[in-house]
Design a protein around this motif. Sequence first.
Motif, PDB file in Angstrom:
ATOM      1  N   GLY A  49      22.312  26.414  54.873  1.00 11.18           N
ATOM      2  CA  GLY A  49      23.503  25.599  54.656  1.00 11.18           C
ATOM      3  C   GLY A  49      24.705  26.470  54.339  1.00 11.18           C
ATOM      4  N   ARG A  50      25.874  25.907  54.576  1.00  9.67           N
ATOM      5  CA  ARG A  50      27.090  26.671  54.310  1.00  9.67           C
ATOM      6  C   ARG A  50      28.188  25.726  53.855  1.00  9.67           C
ATOM      7  N   GLY A  51      29.266  26.299  53.331  1.00 11.96           N
ATOM      8  CA  GLY A  51      30.410  25.532  52.898  1.00 11.96           C
ATOM      9  C   GLY A  51      31.693  26.171  53.368  1.00 11.96           C
ATOM     10  N   ARG A  52      32.776  25.859  52.692  1.00  7.51           N
ATOM     11  CA  ARG A  52      34.076  26.416  53.060  1.00  7.51           C
ATOM     12  C   ARG A  52      34.038  27.934  52.973  1.00  7.51           C
ATOM     13  N   HIS A  53      34.782  28.585  53.883  1.00  7.00           N
ATOM     14  CA  HIS A  53      34.904  30.038  53.934  1.00  7.00           C
ATOM     15  C   HIS A  53      33.556  30.707  54.186  1.00  7.00           C
ATOM     16  N   GLY A  54      32.602  29.968  54.793  1.00  4.15           N
ATOM     17  CA  GLY A  54      31.312  30.546  55.117  1.00  4.15           C
ATOM     18  C   GLY A  54      30.388  30.763  53.934  1.00  4.15           C
ATOM     19  N   ARG A  55      30.683  30.142  52.791  1.00  2.66           N
ATOM     20  CA  ARG A  55      29.844  30.325  51.615  1.00  2.66           C
ATOM     21  C   ARG A  55      28.454  29.748  51.852  1.00  2.66           C
ATOM     22  N   GLN A  56      27.449  30.454  51.385  1.00  4.31           N
ATOM     23  CA  GLN A  56      26.071  30.028  51.549  1.00  4.31           C
ATOM     24  C   GLN A  56      25.571  29.354  50.273  1.00  4.31           C
ATOM     25  N   TRP A  57      24.585  28.445  50.449  1.00  7.29           N
ATOM     26  CA  TRP A  57      24.026  27.800  49.269  1.00  7.29           C
ATOM     27  C   TRP A  57      22.631  27.290  49.595  1.00  7.29           C
ATOM     28  N   SER A  58      21.760  27.305  48.584  1.00  7.64           N
ATOM     29  CA  SER A  58      20.431  26.729  48.766  1.00  7.64           C
ATOM     30  C   SER A  58      20.544  25.212  48.809  1.00  7.64           C
ATOM     31  N   SER A  59      19.579  24.585  49.444  1.00 12.22           N
ATOM     32  CA  SER A  59      19.620  23.133  49.620  1.00 12.22           C
ATOM     33  C   SER A  59      18.261  22.550  49.265  1.00 12.22           C
ATOM     34  N   PRO A  60      17.966  22.356  47.984  1.00 16.66           N
ATOM     35  CA  PRO A  60      16.644  21.863  47.578  1.00 16.66           C
ATOM     36  C   PRO A  60      16.413  20.421  48.003  1.00 16.66           C
ATOM     37  N   GLN A  61      15.163  20.091  48.215  1.00 18.11           N
ATOM     38  CA  GLN A  61      14.814  18.726  48.582  1.00 18.11           C
ATOM     39  C   GLN A  61      15.143  17.774  47.446  1.00 18.11           C
ATOM     40  N   GLY A  62      15.549  16.577  47.820  1.00 14.58           N
ATOM     41  CA  GLY A  62      15.918  15.552  46.844  1.00 14.58           C
ATOM     42  C   GLY A  62      17.391  15.247  46.842  1.00 14.58           C
ATOM     43  N   ASN A  63      18.207  16.182  47.358  1.00 13.26           N
ATOM     44  CA  ASN A  63      19.637  15.938  47.489  1.00 13.26           C
ATOM     45  C   ASN A  63      19.954  15.443  48.895  1.00 13.26           C
ATOM     46  N   LEU A  64      21.183  14.971  49.087  1.00 11.29           N
ATOM     47  CA  LEU A  64      21.589  14.461  50.391  1.00 11.29           C
ATOM     48  C   LEU A  64      22.352  15.534  51.152  1.00 11.29           C
ATOM     49  N   TYR A  65      21.866  15.852  52.350  1.00 12.44           N
ATOM     50  CA  TYR A  65      22.550  16.754  53.267  1.00 12.44           C
ATOM     51  C   TYR A  65      22.733  15.976  54.567  1.00 12.44           C
ATOM     52  N   ALA A  66      23.967  15.657  54.868  1.00  9.10           N
ATOM     53  CA  ALA A  66      24.246  14.805  56.024  1.00  9.10           C
ATOM     54  C   ALA A  66      25.525  15.252  56.701  1.00  9.10           C
ATOM     55  N   SER A  67      25.534  15.171  58.016  1.00  8.21           N
ATOM     56  CA  SER A  67      26.726  15.495  58.798  1.00  8.21           C
ATOM     57  C   SER A  67      26.995  14.371  59.781  1.00  8.21           C
ATOM     58  N   LEU A  68      28.265  14.093  59.977  1.00  9.02           N
ATOM     59  CA  LEU A  68      28.686  13.036  60.891  1.00  9.02           C
ATOM     60  C   LEU A  68      29.499  13.653  62.022  1.00  9.02           C
ATOM     61  N   LEU A  69      29.103  13.372  63.252  1.00  7.03           N
ATOM     62  CA  LEU A  69      29.829  13.829  64.429  1.00  7.03           C
ATOM     63  C   LEU A  69      30.721  12.714  64.951  1.00  7.03           C
ATOM     64  N   LEU A  70      32.001  13.033  65.124  1.00  7.04           N
ATOM     65  CA  LEU A  70      32.957  12.120  65.744  1.00  7.04           C
ATOM     66  C   LEU A  70      33.572  12.833  66.944  1.00  7.04           C
ATOM     67  N   ILE A  71      33.696  12.126  68.044  1.00  4.06           N
ATOM     68  CA  ILE A  71      34.282  12.686  69.258  1.00  4.06           C
ATOM     69  C   ILE A  71      35.635  12.041  69.503  1.00  4.06           C
ATOM     70  N   ASP A  72      36.661  12.882  69.587  1.00  7.61           N
ATOM     71  CA  ASP A  72      38.037  12.427  69.811  1.00  7.61           C
ATOM     72  C   ASP A  72      38.440  11.283  68.888  1.00  7.61           C
ATOM     73  N   PRO A  73      38.271  11.455  67.580  1.00  9.82           N
ATOM     74  CA  PRO A  73      38.633  10.369  66.654  1.00  9.82           C
ATOM     75  C   PRO A  73      40.130  10.243  66.442  1.00  9.82           C
ATOM     76  N   CYS A  74      40.905  11.297  66.790  1.00  9.56           N
ATOM     77  CA  CYS A  74      42.329  11.309  66.523  1.00  9.56           C
ATOM     78  C   CYS A  74      42.946  12.516  67.221  1.00  9.56           C
ATOM     79  N   GLU A  75      44.270  12.630  67.114  1.00  2.00           N
ATOM     80  CA  GLU A  75      44.941  13.827  67.586  1.00  2.00           C
ATOM     81  C   GLU A  75      44.592  15.007  66.670  1.00  2.00           C
ATOM     82  N   VAL A  76      44.666  16.212  67.227  1.00  2.00           N
ATOM     83  CA  VAL A  76      44.307  17.404  66.459  1.00  2.00           C
ATOM     84  C   VAL A  76      45.116  17.495  65.168  1.00  2.00           C
ATOM     85  N   ALA A  77      46.404  17.180  65.227  1.00  2.00           N
ATOM     86  CA  ALA A  77      47.271  17.311  64.051  1.00  2.00           C
ATOM     87  C   ALA A  77      46.850  16.384  62.922  1.00  2.00           C
TER      88      ALA A  77
END
Length: 274
Positions: A49-77
């Motif tokens: 797992g990683r965070g801002r600026h490429g920071r690494q972190w352990s991810s123990p079981q029991g916590n929530l790790y979730a990512s959401l993919l959106l395609i063209d949700p808005c303008e880049v700006a």
Amino acid sequence: MNLSPETESTGYRLVSLEATDSTNDDALKAARSGDPGQLWITAAEQLAGRGRHGRQWSSPQGNLYASLLLIDPCEVAAAPQLGFVAGLALHEAVEEVTGIGAPNLSLKWPNDLLLDGAKVSGLLLEGHKIQADGPLAIVIGFGVNVAFAPTGTPYPAAALTTVRPDLTRDILLRSLAAAFARTFSAWRTSSRMNASDPFGAIRRLWLERAAGVGEEVRLRLPAGEKKGVFEGLDRFGRLQLKSPHGVELIDAGDLYFPNLLHDIAKPDAGTKRF
């Protein structure tokens, strides 16, 4: 794990994994494979797992790790606004499952959630162009301390089970996905109806739940540290920092509150877990 029927009816889908390197990376791979978006990917455990600026972190079981993919949700700006949309959705979801709201539950600029001043969650927003002329892929990563809180962080951390012992990542994901669907839809509607200030409604709601507004704060930036009063957000989500030299707009940085315990820890430790 599963989404609510109401969330699924609006087009959101879920892939649930036992273990993976990074759910954000998995979401990006899905985008490159032509996935249409509105895809949640969760994992019981992350190995890289990683965070801002490429920071690494352990991810123990029991916590929530979730990512959401959106395609063209808005303008880049407008894409940075999605971090605030996600923060509001997370605040709503945690309030729903714990019964605790503002000011005890607060948002910390730009992308953390605090419970009584201790971090319980962070967000990671990433934008990618799949091809030069292709769609914009936005990946929003959520790392939430449900059962376990890390130690050795730049400021105190807490787990949500301290306030709701029976809470599970499954319960929280279901609430989060529903809250995001509602908040995202409201943001898009507001953006269309308020062309002069499309971020206005989300900015107001976010600031109502924000920690540190009107207070003295410190910002650690690549060029050094700045101090001043956290006045609010501008129309693009930049932090407004008031000092004797005037109001400065800050795009990104690590925010600390001198009146809490944040500053007692090491300033160079990682702060995100995805």
